[in-house]
Design an enzyme around this catalytic site. Structure first.
Site, PDB file in Angstrom:
ATOM      1  N   ASP A   1     -12.249  -9.969  -0.644  1.00  0.00           N
ATOM      2  CA  ASP A   1     -13.543 -10.026   0.042  1.00  0.00           C
ATOM      3  C   ASP A   1     -14.456  -8.990  -0.601  1.00  0.00           C
ATOM      4  O   ASP A   1     -13.990  -8.043  -1.235  1.00  0.00           O
ATOM      5  CB  ASP A   1     -13.460  -9.901   1.570  1.00  0.00           C
ATOM      6  CG  ASP A   1     -12.800  -8.644   2.087  1.00  0.00           C
ATOM      7  OD1 ASP A   1     -12.616  -7.683   1.317  1.00  0.00           O
ATOM      8  OD2 ASP A   1     -12.477  -8.606   3.299  1.00  0.00           O
TER       9      ASP A   1
ATOM     10  N   GLU B   1       0.806  -1.232   0.000  1.00  0.00           N
ATOM     11  CA  GLU B   1       0.000   0.000   0.000  1.00  0.00           C
ATOM     12  C   GLU B   1       0.840   1.283   0.000  1.00  0.00           C
ATOM     13  O   GLU B   1       0.597   2.198   0.773  1.00  0.00           O
ATOM     14  CB  GLU B   1      -0.971  -0.015   1.182  1.00  0.00           C
ATOM     15  CG  GLU B   1      -1.889  -1.235   1.158  1.00  0.00           C
ATOM     16  CD  GLU B   1      -2.760  -1.395   2.406  1.00  0.00           C
ATOM     17  OE1 GLU B   1      -2.753  -0.502   3.258  1.00  0.00           O
ATOM     18  OE2 GLU B   1      -3.444  -2.430   2.507  1.00  0.00           O
TER      19      GLU B   1
ATOM     20  N   GLU C   1      -6.211 -10.701  -1.145  1.00  0.00           N
ATOM     21  CA  GLU C   1      -7.053 -10.409   0.029  1.00  0.00           C
ATOM     22  C   GLU C   1      -8.524 -10.283  -0.369  1.00  0.00           C
ATOM     23  O   GLU C   1      -9.225  -9.373   0.103  1.00  0.00           O
ATOM     24  CB  GLU C   1      -6.596  -9.103   0.701  1.00  0.00           C
ATOM     25  CG  GLU C   1      -5.119  -9.053   1.029  1.00  0.00           C
ATOM     26  CD  GLU C   1      -4.702  -7.817   1.833  1.00  0.00           C
ATOM     27  OE1 GLU C   1      -5.571  -7.082   2.336  1.00  0.00           O
ATOM     28  OE2 GLU C   1      -3.477  -7.605   1.958  1.00  0.00           O
TER      29      GLU C   1
ATOM     30  N   HIS D   1     -10.271  -6.027  -2.291  1.00  0.00           N
ATOM     31  CA  HIS D   1     -11.328  -5.666  -1.338  1.00  0.00           C
ATOM     32  C   HIS D   1     -12.387  -4.864  -2.102  1.00  0.00           C
ATOM     33  O   HIS D   1     -12.181  -3.688  -2.419  1.00  0.00           O
ATOM     34  CB  HIS D   1     -10.757  -4.804  -0.197  1.00  0.00           C
ATOM     35  CG  HIS D   1      -9.793  -5.539   0.672  1.00  0.00           C
ATOM     36  ND1 HIS D   1     -10.187  -6.561   1.518  1.00  0.00           N
ATOM     37  CD2 HIS D   1      -8.448  -5.417   0.841  1.00  0.00           C
ATOM     38  CE1 HIS D   1      -9.127  -7.022   2.170  1.00  0.00           C
ATOM     39  NE2 HIS D   1      -8.055  -6.349   1.769  1.00  0.00           N
TER      40      HIS D   1
ATOM     41  N   ASN E   1       2.170  -5.255  -3.033  1.00  0.00           N
ATOM     42  CA  ASN E   1       0.767  -5.579  -2.761  1.00  0.00           C
ATOM     43  C   ASN E   1      -0.041  -4.304  -2.515  1.00  0.00           C
ATOM     44  O   ASN E   1       0.415  -3.410  -1.797  1.00  0.00           O
ATOM     45  CB  ASN E   1       0.745  -6.456  -1.491  1.00  0.00           C
ATOM     46  CG  ASN E   1      -0.588  -7.126  -1.221  1.00  0.00           C
ATOM     47  OD1 ASN E   1      -1.148  -7.766  -2.110  1.00  0.00           O
ATOM     48  ND2 ASN E   1      -1.087  -7.001   0.004  1.00  0.00           N
TER      49      ASN E   1
HETATM   50  O1  G3I Z   1      -4.372  -7.340  18.913  1.00  0.00           O
HETATM   51  C1  G3I Z   1      -5.128  -6.261  19.462  1.00  0.00           C
HETATM   52  C2  G3I Z   1      -5.662  -6.627  20.785  1.00  0.00           C
HETATM   53  O2  G3I Z   1      -4.588  -6.814  21.668  1.00  0.00           O
HETATM   54  C3  G3I Z   1      -6.596  -5.512  21.262  1.00  0.00           C
HETATM   55  O3  G3I Z   1      -7.176  -5.883  22.462  1.00  0.00           O
HETATM   56  C4  G3I Z   1      -7.694  -5.253  20.218  1.00  0.00           C
HETATM   57  C5  G3I Z   1      -8.612  -4.110  20.634  1.00  0.00           C
HETATM   58  O4  G3I Z   1      -9.109  -3.415  19.491  1.00  0.00           O
HETATM   59  O5  G3I Z   1      -7.089  -4.926  19.021  1.00  0.00           O
HETATM   60  C6  G3I Z   1      -6.267  -5.942  18.505  1.00  0.00           C
HETATM   61  O6  G3I Z   1      -5.697  -5.514  17.337  1.00  0.00           O
HETATM   62  C7  G3I Z   1      -6.514  -5.474  16.209  1.00  0.00           C
HETATM   63  C8  G3I Z   1      -5.876  -6.362  15.153  1.00  0.00           C
HETATM   64  O7  G3I Z   1      -6.579  -6.236  13.932  1.00  0.00           O
HETATM   65  C9  G3I Z   1      -5.846  -7.831  15.570  1.00  0.00           C
HETATM   66  O8  G3I Z   1      -7.149  -8.289  15.753  1.00  0.00           O
HETATM   67  C10 G3I Z   1      -6.591  -4.045  15.717  1.00  0.00           C
HETATM   68  O9  G3I Z   1      -7.317  -3.256  16.633  1.00  0.00           O
HETATM   69  C11 G3I Z   1      -7.249  -3.990  14.361  1.00  0.00           C
HETATM   70  O10 G3I Z   1      -7.135  -2.662  13.844  1.00  0.00           O
HETATM   71  C12 G3I Z   1      -6.546  -4.943  13.420  1.00  0.00           C
HETATM   72  O11 G3I Z   1      -7.211  -4.881  12.175  1.00  0.00           O
HETATM   73  C13 G3I Z   1      -6.536  -5.478  11.090  1.00  0.00           C
HETATM   74  C14 G3I Z   1      -6.223  -4.421  10.040  1.00  0.00           C
HETATM   75  O12 G3I Z   1      -5.581  -5.031   8.937  1.00  0.00           O
HETATM   76  C15 G3I Z   1      -5.323  -3.316  10.574  1.00  0.00           C
HETATM   77  O13 G3I Z   1      -5.059  -2.386   9.588  1.00  0.00           O
HETATM   78  C16 G3I Z   1      -7.431  -6.530  10.488  1.00  0.00           C
HETATM   79  O14 G3I Z   1      -7.617  -7.588  11.428  1.00  0.00           O
HETATM   80  C17 G3I Z   1      -6.803  -7.088   9.207  1.00  0.00           C
HETATM   81  O15 G3I Z   1      -7.735  -7.894   8.543  1.00  0.00           O
HETATM   82  C18 G3I Z   1      -6.427  -5.940   8.286  1.00  0.00           C
HETATM   83  O16 G3I Z   1      -5.779  -6.469   7.167  1.00  0.00           O
HETATM   84  C19 G3I Z   1      -5.387  -5.546   6.153  1.00  0.00           C
HETATM   85  C20 G3I Z   1      -4.161  -6.105   5.486  1.00  0.00           C
HETATM   86  O17 G3I Z   1      -3.160  -6.389   6.432  1.00  0.00           O
HETATM   87  C21 G3I Z   1      -3.634  -5.166   4.404  1.00  0.00           C
HETATM   88  N1  G3I Z   1      -4.674  -4.820   3.463  1.00  0.00           N
HETATM   89  C22 G3I Z   1      -5.932  -4.343   4.033  1.00  0.00           C
HETATM   90  C23 G3I Z   1      -6.452  -5.326   5.057  1.00  0.00           C
HETATM   91  C24 G3I Z   1      -7.799  -4.888   5.588  1.00  0.00           C
HETATM   92  O18 G3I Z   1      -7.683  -3.686   6.296  1.00  0.00           O
END
Ligand code: G3I
Length: 362
Positions: free
Chosen positions: A275, A167, A273, A244, A208
């Site tokens: 969806d 990105e 990715e 996405h 990516n």
């Molecule tokens: O791990 C912490 C946890 O300790 C905490 O208690 C909790 C409270 O909110 O948050 C947890 O972290 C979260 C993490 O996912 C793991 O679940 C973050 O808040 C959350 O923001 C994070 O979101 C991820 C996101 O990337 C972050 O930008 C999504 O799961 C994940 O699917 C998403 O994936 C990205 C790709 O890497 C890149 N392309 C876009 C894609 C979708 O956004």
């Protein structure tokens, strides 16, 4: 023609085939031939030297037995959704935690799956010691070099593809104003690929991004970048189209033609990715449009000579990132919250069962 050899349970029947569709979706359901309907995606894709993958939520993998069973049986590659990201593997400076990522790699190896490493250089999910630290440009460059080198070395020989840079572009095709661009200049991209290649020369290295599935300023910029880097001898092997989509924006056109432009450069391509989200609540018509969205991404991949994998960003609505990010949206995955197949799952089966692919060097 090179055929992927996949380790799959002999004569696997998809357990999902035994379940009814999540909603009546007669059109999409009827599309799949009987033969297609009783084979898992990974088997259908293996016939066509394509890996079909999923992002994996490692907490769900540890705690949810149906999730674990489907992750192992339906897919031939996995991508860690979060646990290879910098904030997870180096939460405090110099303290590394690869435990969750290592567990996923072992799971993949036990299930004959390849691993897409995700992600080395990104502007998001960085540890706070890094974003809040007061580093000179030289120090930051060294920190990034170490991160790329140490991470790739740790998993050396066990990662099929690395998403090396993720990105880096804005929608208008200019480079994103990230900590890396600001502090290191645009050369950070080539550096990252060179460092990753040095650390594991056999891993295939990908750029990516999202919203590059169709032609436009952003995908033009990525095309230019990849062409230029390769002309300079930078080891870029592939381009990942995240995929996405949201049905409320209409499905994109020209996706297959856009994949061909990258194909013509000689790089590998992958849907990394996929969806397809919607404004809730879901209904049959939205689910049918969603199925078309998945299908158009897979079709584009199947038509491209060098498209080597098609990955969904999670396979069940139970654990999707979408509702947390886009208020009022959801239902983006191919199975519902109770693991019942949606029309999108059937559409992928049908597309994999019915395609004819150009031959390739693999
Ligand atoms: O791990 C912490 C946890 O300790 C905490 O208690 C909790 C409270 O909110 O948050 C947890 O972290 C979260 C993490 O996912 C793991 O679940 C973050 O808040 C959350 O923001 C994070 O979101 C991820 C996101 O990337 C972050 O930008 C999504 O799961 C994940 O699917 C998403 O994936 C990205 C790709 O890497 C890149 N392309 C876009 C894609 C979708 O956004």
């Amino acid at each position: 023609m090179k055929v992927l050899r996949l380790v799959t349970a002999a004569a696997v029947t998809s357990t999902l085939a035994l379940l009814p569709l999540a909603t009546a979706g007669p059109a999409a359901g009827a599309e799949a031939s009987a033969a297609a309907r009783d084979r898992p995606l990974r088997q259908l894709a293996a016939d066509d030297r394509l890996r079909v993958g999923t992002a994996v939520d490692t907490t769900a993998l540890a705690e949810d037995a149906p999730y674990r069973r489907i992750a192992g049986s339906e897919f031939s590659s996995v991508t860690p959704e979060n646990v290879m990201k910098w904030e997870v593997i180096e939460p405090r400076r110099g303290e590394y935690d690869y435990a969750e990522a290592d567990r996923l790699v072992r799971f993949a190896e036990r299930h004959g799956q390849k691993v897409r490493g995700h992600v080395l250089v990104w502007h998001s999910q960085l540890p706070s010691w890094l974003t809040e630290g007061d580093f000179t440009k030289e120090e930051l460059r060294e920190i990034l070099r170490r991160h790329v080198t140490d991470t790739v070395r740790h998993f050396k020989g066990r990662i099929w593809h690395w998403d090396v840079v993720n990105e880096a572009f804005n929608e208008d095709g200019t480079l994103r104003d990230s900590i890396w661009l600001r502090e290191l200049g645009p050369g950070y991209i080539a550096d990252a690929f060179r460092w990753a290649h040095e650390a594991d020369p056999r891993a295939k290295l990908f750029y990516n991004d999202y919203n590059i599935e169709w032609a436009g300023p952003k995908s033009d910029a990525v095309l230019d970048l990849v062409r230029t880097l390769r002309a300079e001898g930078v080891p870029v092997d592939g381009v990942g189209f995240q995929g996405h989509l949201g049905i409320q924006y209409g499905l994109p056109g020209g996706v297959a033609a856009n994949f061909q432009r990258f194909d013509a450069l000689g790089v590998q391509t992958a849907v990394t990715e996929a969806d397809v989200r919607m404004v809730m609540p879901a209904d049959d018509e939205k689910l049918r449009t969603q199925a078309e969205g998945y299908r158009l991404l897979l079709d584009a991949c199947l038509r491209a000579r060098h498209c080597v994998s098609f990955t969904v960003w999670g396979f069940t609505d139970k654990y999707s990132w979408v509702p947390d990010t886009f208020e009022g949206e959801g239902a983006a995955n191919i199975l519902d919250e109770t693991y019942r197949p949606k029309p999108a799952y059937r559409a992928l089966q049908a597309a994999l069962a019915g395609r004819a692919r150009p031959t390739t060097s693999g």
